[in-house]
Write a protein that holds these residues in place. Sequence first.
Motif, PDB file in Angstrom:
ATOM      1  N   SER A 111      57.709   7.206   3.205  1.00 28.31           N
ATOM      2  CA  SER A 111      57.514   7.842   4.513  1.00 28.31           C
ATOM      3  C   SER A 111      57.160   6.834   5.602  1.00 28.31           C
ATOM      4  O   SER A 111      56.989   7.210   6.765  1.00 28.31           O
ATOM      5  CB  SER A 111      56.432   8.923   4.423  1.00 28.31           C
ATOM      6  OG  SER A 111      55.171   8.344   4.151  1.00 28.31           O
ATOM      7  N   THR A 112      57.070   5.570   5.249  1.00 32.72           N
ATOM      8  CA  THR A 112      56.746   4.521   6.214  1.00 32.72           C
ATOM      9  C   THR A 112      57.949   4.241   7.104  1.00 32.72           C
ATOM     10  O   THR A 112      59.053   4.012   6.614  1.00 32.72           O
ATOM     11  CB  THR A 112      56.320   3.235   5.481  1.00 32.72           C
ATOM     12  OG1 THR A 112      55.140   3.525   4.716  1.00 32.72           O
ATOM     13  CG2 THR A 112      56.045   2.103   6.445  1.00 32.72           C
TER      14      THR A 112
ATOM     15  N   GLU B 219      51.307   9.457  -4.918  1.00 32.47           N
ATOM     16  CA  GLU B 219      50.917   9.243  -3.514  1.00 32.47           C
ATOM     17  C   GLU B 219      51.380   7.881  -2.982  1.00 32.47           C
ATOM     18  O   GLU B 219      51.718   7.757  -1.802  1.00 32.47           O
ATOM     19  CB  GLU B 219      49.406   9.401  -3.343  1.00 32.47           C
ATOM     20  CG  GLU B 219      48.941  10.843  -3.430  1.00 32.47           C
ATOM     21  CD  GLU B 219      49.571  11.758  -2.379  1.00 32.47           C
ATOM     22  OE1 GLU B 219      49.692  11.350  -1.206  1.00 32.47           O
ATOM     23  OE2 GLU B 219      49.951  12.891  -2.740  1.00 32.47           O
ATOM     24  N   THR B 220      51.390   6.860  -3.827  1.00 30.43           N
ATOM     25  CA  THR B 220      51.865   5.546  -3.375  1.00 30.43           C
ATOM     26  C   THR B 220      53.346   5.599  -3.042  1.00 30.43           C
ATOM     27  O   THR B 220      53.777   5.094  -2.002  1.00 30.43           O
ATOM     28  CB  THR B 220      51.587   4.469  -4.441  1.00 30.43           C
ATOM     29  OG1 THR B 220      50.176   4.436  -4.701  1.00 30.43           O
ATOM     30  CG2 THR B 220      52.051   3.097  -3.975  1.00 30.43           C
TER      31      THR B 220
ATOM     32  N   LYS C 114      55.037   8.260  -2.160  1.00 23.37           N
ATOM     33  CA  LYS C 114      55.161   9.082  -0.954  1.00 23.37           C
ATOM     34  C   LYS C 114      54.813   8.278   0.292  1.00 23.37           C
ATOM     35  O   LYS C 114      55.504   8.351   1.310  1.00 23.37           O
ATOM     36  CB  LYS C 114      54.273  10.318  -1.072  1.00 23.37           C
ATOM     37  CG  LYS C 114      54.385  11.265   0.088  1.00 23.37           C
ATOM     38  CD  LYS C 114      53.494  12.465  -0.125  1.00 23.37           C
ATOM     39  CE  LYS C 114      53.375  13.278   1.131  1.00 23.37           C
ATOM     40  NZ  LYS C 114      52.412  14.365   0.999  1.00 23.37           N
ATOM     41  N   GLU C 115      53.762   7.492   0.213  1.00 24.94           N
ATOM     42  CA  GLU C 115      53.362   6.659   1.355  1.00 24.94           C
ATOM     43  C   GLU C 115      54.458   5.649   1.695  1.00 24.94           C
ATOM     44  O   GLU C 115      54.801   5.463   2.872  1.00 24.94           O
ATOM     45  CB  GLU C 115      52.062   5.922   1.027  1.00 24.94           C
ATOM     46  CG  GLU C 115      51.621   4.947   2.100  1.00 24.94           C
ATOM     47  CD  GLU C 115      50.434   4.100   1.662  1.00 24.94           C
ATOM     48  OE1 GLU C 115      50.316   2.959   2.162  1.00 24.94           O
ATOM     49  OE2 GLU C 115      49.641   4.552   0.818  1.00 24.94           O
TER      50      GLU C 115
END
Length: 167
Positions: free
Chosen positions: A93-94, A86-87, A89-90
Amino acid sequence: LRKGDVFSTRDLLYALMLISGNDASVAIAEHTAGSTSEFVTLMNDLARKIGAKNTHFANTHGLDADGHYTTAYDLALITAYALENETFKEIVSTKNIKITDGDGENRYLKNKNKLLFKMDECIGVKTGFTNDAGRCLVSAVEKDGARFVAVVLNCGPMFEESETILK
């Protein structure tokens, strides 16, 4: 990076993934594994573990080097694996972020991946360019409950081609 700069590992990851901060990859490797060579060993071990059989890393940043190679298929495998984090992915996607060094100096980063600004379903991932590989893009979308990854290598119109693949 400049000598004496202090950034969090997370901010270095933003610099690496959004704007291809190759110097950030070296700092992350040295901090994480003690040296770039040891980090490259870890990268190669993980690539083999997840089935990327036609990949061998020779450095942390992906710039052209003897013995440094991969395939579109392996990049898709690596990306699918990484997007489970998840990190990661975050970060990928920023679209824009401000990072601050230890002296309070701000730096503003804008993601080079134009698909993030064009496709609502886009969740990243990474642009790239080297003389040997040309313009490259690994991109991903999530739609209809599924995730799709596209990889284009040595592709001048990389954003347009990737968008067509992912629609």
